[in-house]
Design a protein around this motif. Structure first.
Motif, PDB file in Angstrom:
ATOM      1  N   PRO A 226     -68.880  48.267 -54.483  1.00  0.00           N
ATOM      2  CA  PRO A 226     -69.633  47.789 -53.316  1.00  0.00           C
ATOM      3  C   PRO A 226     -69.180  46.422 -52.835  1.00  0.00           C
ATOM      4  N   LEU A 227     -68.718  45.569 -53.757  1.00  0.00           N
ATOM      5  CA  LEU A 227     -68.226  44.259 -53.342  1.00  0.00           C
ATOM      6  C   LEU A 227     -66.962  44.404 -52.502  1.00  0.00           C
ATOM      7  N   ALA A 228     -66.069  45.312 -52.898  1.00  0.00           N
ATOM      8  CA  ALA A 228     -64.848  45.537 -52.118  1.00  0.00           C
ATOM      9  C   ALA A 228     -65.174  46.061 -50.723  1.00  0.00           C
ATOM     10  N   LEU A 229     -66.142  46.983 -50.628  1.00  0.00           N
ATOM     11  CA  LEU A 229     -66.540  47.493 -49.314  1.00  0.00           C
ATOM     12  C   LEU A 229     -67.175  46.387 -48.468  1.00  0.00           C
ATOM     13  N   ALA A 230     -67.981  45.530 -49.101  1.00  0.00           N
ATOM     14  CA  ALA A 230     -68.618  44.443 -48.354  1.00  0.00           C
ATOM     15  C   ALA A 230     -67.585  43.465 -47.804  1.00  0.00           C
ATOM     16  N   VAL A 231     -66.606  43.117 -48.617  1.00  0.00           N
ATOM     17  CA  VAL A 231     -65.546  42.214 -48.143  1.00  0.00           C
ATOM     18  C   VAL A 231     -64.757  42.871 -47.010  1.00  0.00           C
ATOM     19  N   ALA A 232     -64.483  44.168 -47.147  1.00  0.00           N
ATOM     20  CA  ALA A 232     -63.793  44.875 -46.067  1.00  0.00           C
ATOM     21  C   ALA A 232     -64.632  44.893 -44.796  1.00  0.00           C
ATOM     22  N   GLY A 233     -65.953  44.974 -44.937  1.00  0.00           N
ATOM     23  CA  GLY A 233     -66.825  44.982 -43.772  1.00  0.00           C
ATOM     24  C   GLY A 233     -66.862  43.667 -43.025  1.00  0.00           C
ATOM     25  N   LEU A 234     -66.440  42.568 -43.664  1.00  0.00           N
ATOM     26  CA  LEU A 234     -66.395  41.278 -42.982  1.00  0.00           C
ATOM     27  C   LEU A 234     -65.219  41.170 -42.024  1.00  0.00           C
ATOM     28  N   MET A 235     -64.176  41.982 -42.238  1.00  0.00           N
ATOM     29  CA  MET A 235     -62.922  41.786 -41.533  1.00  0.00           C
ATOM     30  C   MET A 235     -62.860  42.329 -40.101  1.00  0.00           C
ATOM     31  N   PRO A 236     -63.409  43.521 -39.777  1.00  0.00           N
ATOM     32  CA  PRO A 236     -63.191  44.082 -38.438  1.00  0.00           C
ATOM     33  C   PRO A 236     -63.545  43.167 -37.275  1.00  0.00           C
ATOM     34  N   PRO A 237     -64.683  42.447 -37.263  1.00  0.00           N
ATOM     35  CA  PRO A 237     -64.945  41.573 -36.118  1.00  0.00           C
ATOM     36  C   PRO A 237     -63.878  40.495 -35.932  1.00  0.00           C
ATOM     37  N   ALA A 238     -63.339  39.981 -37.051  1.00  0.00           N
ATOM     38  CA  ALA A 238     -62.305  38.953 -36.940  1.00  0.00           C
ATOM     39  C   ALA A 238     -60.980  39.532 -36.463  1.00  0.00           C
ATOM     40  N   LEU A 239     -60.695  40.772 -36.826  1.00  0.00           N
ATOM     41  CA  LEU A 239     -59.404  41.369 -36.496  1.00  0.00           C
ATOM     42  C   LEU A 239     -59.380  42.029 -35.125  1.00  0.00           C
ATOM     43  N   THR A 240     -60.546  42.329 -34.561  1.00  0.00           N
ATOM     44  CA  THR A 240     -60.587  43.029 -33.280  1.00  0.00           C
ATOM     45  C   THR A 240     -61.268  42.226 -32.180  1.00  0.00           C
ATOM     46  N   GLY A 241     -61.780  41.038 -32.502  1.00  0.00           N
ATOM     47  CA  GLY A 241     -62.483  40.243 -31.508  1.00  0.00           C
ATOM     48  C   GLY A 241     -61.540  39.454 -30.628  1.00  0.00           C
ATOM     49  N   HIS A 242     -62.076  38.364 -30.043  1.00  0.00           N
ATOM     50  CA  HIS A 242     -61.284  37.564 -29.113  1.00  0.00           C
ATOM     51  C   HIS A 242     -60.122  36.860 -29.806  1.00  0.00           C
ATOM     52  N   SER A 243     -60.220  36.637 -31.123  1.00  0.00           N
ATOM     53  CA  SER A 243     -59.128  35.967 -31.831  1.00  0.00           C
ATOM     54  C   SER A 243     -57.854  36.787 -31.790  1.00  0.00           C
ATOM     55  N   ALA A 244     -57.982  38.122 -31.738  1.00  0.00           N
ATOM     56  CA  ALA A 244     -56.795  38.972 -31.712  1.00  0.00           C
ATOM     57  C   ALA A 244     -56.012  38.815 -30.421  1.00  0.00           C
ATOM     58  N   SER A 245     -56.648  38.310 -29.365  1.00  0.00           N
ATOM     59  CA  SER A 245     -55.961  38.121 -28.088  1.00  0.00           C
ATOM     60  C   SER A 245     -55.648  36.661 -27.818  1.00  0.00           C
ATOM     61  N   ALA A 246     -55.889  35.786 -28.779  1.00  0.00           N
ATOM     62  CA  ALA A 246     -55.599  34.372 -28.587  1.00  0.00           C
ATOM     63  C   ALA A 246     -54.099  34.151 -28.526  1.00  0.00           C
ATOM     64  N   GLY A 247     -53.709  32.974 -28.011  1.00  0.00           N
ATOM     65  CA  GLY A 247     -52.290  32.716 -27.804  1.00  0.00           C
ATOM     66  C   GLY A 247     -51.477  32.771 -29.076  1.00  0.00           C
ATOM     67  N   SER A 248     -51.944  32.122 -30.129  1.00  0.00           N
ATOM     68  CA  SER A 248     -51.234  32.119 -31.403  1.00  0.00           C
ATOM     69  C   SER A 248     -51.899  33.122 -32.339  1.00  0.00           C
ATOM     70  N   HIS A 249     -51.376  34.357 -32.335  1.00  0.00           N
ATOM     71  CA  HIS A 249     -51.993  35.410 -33.137  1.00  0.00           C
ATOM     72  C   HIS A 249     -52.014  35.056 -34.620  1.00  0.00           C
ATOM     73  N   GLU A 250     -50.921  34.460 -35.102  1.00  0.00           N
ATOM     74  CA  GLU A 250     -50.798  34.194 -36.537  1.00  0.00           C
ATOM     75  C   GLU A 250     -51.844  33.208 -37.036  1.00  0.00           C
ATOM     76  N   LEU A 251     -52.273  32.279 -36.173  1.00  0.00           N
ATOM     77  CA  LEU A 251     -53.313  31.334 -36.559  1.00  0.00           C
ATOM     78  C   LEU A 251     -54.706  31.889 -36.300  1.00  0.00           C
ATOM     79  N   ALA A 252     -54.885  32.508 -35.136  1.00  0.00           N
ATOM     80  CA  ALA A 252     -56.225  32.907 -34.711  1.00  0.00           C
ATOM     81  C   ALA A 252     -56.811  33.979 -35.611  1.00  0.00           C
ATOM     82  N   VAL A 253     -56.079  35.065 -35.820  1.00  0.00           N
ATOM     83  CA  VAL A 253     -56.626  36.198 -36.554  1.00  0.00           C
ATOM     84  C   VAL A 253     -56.854  35.843 -38.025  1.00  0.00           C
ATOM     85  N   THR A 254     -55.814  35.335 -38.688  1.00  0.00           N
ATOM     86  CA  THR A 254     -55.950  34.996 -40.101  1.00  0.00           C
ATOM     87  C   THR A 254     -56.943  33.857 -40.305  1.00  0.00           C
ATOM     88  N   GLY A 255     -56.926  32.872 -39.389  1.00  0.00           N
ATOM     89  CA  GLY A 255     -57.851  31.754 -39.516  1.00  0.00           C
ATOM     90  C   GLY A 255     -59.292  32.195 -39.449  1.00  0.00           C
TER      91      GLY A 255
END
Length: 690
Positions: free
Chosen positions: A195-224
């Motif tokens: 369940p901990l692994a699933l919970a950590v995975a559940g934190l990621m989609p908003p960061a990976l698909t939100g506005h950060s994914a379209s920011a100018g510097s993808h390498e900083l925005a998404v991972t940051g």
């Protein structure tokens, strides 16, 4: 303190007073203090959210007559649901971390109290799923300009399965529900990790698909943003869980959990800071934006609160944790933790409002190539550009820093206690990380996004050279020697968790030659000759996962070929040689297959931008195929040398064992000795009538 709908039997019970040690009969602060902390946290979060929404202009926009408007319910409901989602996710992660890692195991198994916290995590997980569903509705309402009641139905279903942000929220709902289900069924130490692994995975989609994914510097925005969300969830959720545990457990019980959380919180604090700076840097285009825009001012407020939280954490580490078992220690811990949780809640409220605040506009005109790549098309390839056009890829920069720092710390620990470590292994590990930097952070990474030939150079080196150097560094052996055993008998520390992972069924499966070798040699065919390649290249997260796949599959394959670390099985050297030759042959045929293609590959990606200094995409692809065909010679030679040396050393060791056995009265042949012993046992049994 219990959440709505939590049954009393679900909560981990406090041990009876009769079992307390003499002198430890100190009354816990109790549920009253926990309730006060909860009310203060909710109040501070709501006040900060409302003030930030008004100050940032997210809820005070001027409605232009005739244009679609989602209405005030969406303007207030979307950030509120986002804040509830983030807080519920943090509480879920914190309870699971408390049950899985912060409380000591008993004879390798979690106690009733730890399992109780894991099961209670199901309730905030369900709130997390419900809040994510509300965000999905409000988000579609905001995008379409329709009130929430008008988007529920087929339109919502279509949005959830066809748009990236909708797919991400749908994934969050499913992962949160899966977390709730697995947390109710966990029984073992390994079972609490699911369940901990699933919970950590559940934190990621908003960061990976939100506005950060379209920011100018993808390498900083998404991972940051992903790092920021993960670290703050561990920090906020962990503190809330440890505080709740400290308020209701017997006096000596919270000491271990608080001490372990203190060490974790330090790294989480660093992660929050690094992720926050990277995320802000990708959205701000000038230092003046910090004081001239609402977005920048909210970031400054978050930074001030972040520094305040650092001071509170330092006070915890210096004052409350050493005194937590004393008469007034827990009350002091509860008061300071309550203030810290309230400040954290306010910070998360501001973060939710920040997601609804418009960032500064990028100056100038964004070209089509910049929109796809995140940077302008570079000049023609040269030695100078390869050495100067570096990309700020935060993910792989952190990977290099963590792997290099951990390895160096392990070597230093061995040397300080008088043990030796082969310098060749250290040199091999350092060389592997240096090549990794050259492939993923230098101009090679920049040009790999533009030309197929440079991408193939990156692919071949990441999958065939870097893994060899890292495998020969023997990181698992170093970790097992450098890490200390768990201080509490029957508990699991990092060393015990690593040993359990190496001997797990998962490790046994993925390191089997029938799994590791086919995945290594066949995945390039699946990747490049299907629509998967252009789809991954078009998305920063997909491109990052592709490079991680190259590294992991190469590491697993060469780990079973030339690895010196302990593993589930030890393959005969003749079988290793056969696997190596077959893999190299299949890789060479892969390069020839690319060279024989009549049409360029992945034009869905490469056709989106123009590279003026590139003559033709087909010619560049032909060069890439030639690189894939020829570059395998160097890794093959390196592996051959390493394998021959290992084979020779292994034969020498076997010969020395036979000599020692011979001196003790045995023969030179261990197999013959075993056969003679077997015959002698049969003779003994026949004479005894057995």
């Amino acid at each position: 303190m219990s959440s709505p709908g939590v049954r009393e039997g679900d909560l981990p019970r406090e041990e009876p007073a009769e079992s307390r040690a003499p002198g430890a009969a100190v009354r816990a602060p109790g549920a009253d203090t926990a309730g006060i902390i909860a009310v203060a946290a909710v109040a501070s979060g709501l006040i900060a959210l409302i003030v930030a929404l008004v100050a940032g202009g997210a809820v005070t926009v001027r409605v232009i007559p005739g244009l679609p408007d989602a209405g005030p319910l969406t303007r207030w409901g979307l950030p509120t649901a986002t804040a509830v989602r983030d807080v519920a996710a943090a509480l879920t992660v914190g309870l699971l971390v408390l049950g899985a890692f912060l409380l000591p195991l008993r004879k390798g198994a979690p106690g009733a109290q730890a399992l109780g916290y894991v099961r209670v995590a199901a309730w905030p997980a369900l709130v997390w799923a419900a809040a994510a569903g509300a965000v999905l509705v409000f988000q579609l309402s905001d995008v379409s300009g329709l009130p929430p009641g008008q988007v529920v139905g087929d339109q919502l279903t279509s949005y959830a399965v066809s748009v990236a942000q909708g797919i991400g929220l749908l994934a969050v709902i499913l992962l949160a529900c899966g977390t709730a289900l697995l947390s109710r069924t966990a029984e073992t130490a390994a079972g609490t990790l699911a369940p901990l692994a699933l919970a950590v995975a559940g934190l990621m989609p908003p960061a990976l698909t939100g506005h950060s994914a379209s920011a100018g510097s993808h390498e900083l925005a998404v991972t940051g943003l992903a790092l920021h969300v993960l670290a703050i969830s561990l920090w906020v959720g962990g503190l809330a869980a440890v505080t709740f545990h400290g308020l209701r457990a017997k006096p000596a019980a919270p000491a271990v959990a608080a001490e372990r959380f203190s060490r974790m919180a330090l790294w989480a604090y660093i992660g929050v800071g690094v992720g926050g700076v990277a995320s802000a840097a990708s959205r701000l285009y000038a230092v003046s934006d910090l004081v001239t825009t609402s977005y920048g001012l909210l970031i400054l407020v978050k930074a001030v609160l972040f520094c305040a939280l650092g001071a509170l954490g330092w006070a915890h580490r210096r004052r409350t944790i050493p005194r937590i078992t004393e008469a007034g220690g827990r009350r002091l811990f509860a008061r300071l933790a309550g203030v810290e949780i309230a400040v954290m809640s306010a910070t998360m409220g501001i973060a939710a409002a920040l997601s609804r605040t418009a960032p500064p506009e990028q100056p100038g005109t964004v070209t089509e190539a910049e929109a796809v790549l995140g940077f302008a098309v570079p000049p023609p390839v040269s030695v100078q550009t390869l050495l100067t056009l570096w990309r700020p890829d935060l993910f792989f920069a952190l990977v290099v820093v963590v792997l290099g720092g951990a390895y160096a710390a392990g070597v230093v620990r061995l040397l300080r206690r008088g043990d030796s470590w082969p310098w060749g292994r250290t040199l091999s590990w350092a060389a592997g990380l240096a090549v990794l930097v050259a492939m993923l952070l230098s101009g090679v990474a920049t040009y790999s996004m533009v030309t197929f030939s440079m991408h193939m150079v990156q692919h071949m080196v990441l999958s065939m050279l870097v893994p060899i150097l890292l495998v020969l560094g023997a990181p698992v052996t170093l970790a097992l020697r450098a890490l200390h055993p768990a201080r509490i008998r029957g508990d699991r520390g990092p060393r015990e968790w690593l040993a359990a992972f190496i001997n797990s069924g998962f490790s046994t499966t993925v390191t089997h030659p029938a799994v590791a070798a086919p995945v290594f040699v066949l995945s390039p065919y699946v990747l490049y000759f299907t629509p998967l390649f252009p789809a991954l290249m078009n998305d920063h997260t997909g491109h990052l996962l592709m490079n991680v796949h190259f590294l992991l599959t190469g590491f697993l394959y060469y780990w079973i070929i030339v690895g010196v670390d302990p593993g589930p099985r030890n393959l005969p050297y003749l079988l290793r040689l056969v696997l190596l030759l077959v893999a190299m042959g299949v890789h060479a045929f892969f390069g020839i297959t690319i060279m024989m293609q009549s049409a360029p590959l992945a034009m869905e990606y490469y056709g989106q931008f123009d590279v003026p200094w590139l003559d033709a995409q087909g010619a560049d692809q032909y060069a890439g195929g030639g690189i894939a065909w020829a570059v395998g010679e160097v890794p093959t030679g390196l592996v051959m040398l390493a394998m021959v040396r290992q084979w020779w050393v292994d034969d020498e060791r076997a010969e020395r064992r036979r000599e020692r056995h011979s001196k003790r009265g045995g023969s030179d042949d261990a197999d013959m000795d075993a056969y003679n012993a077997y015959l002698a046992e049969l003779d003994r049994r026949s004479k005894g009538g057995a």
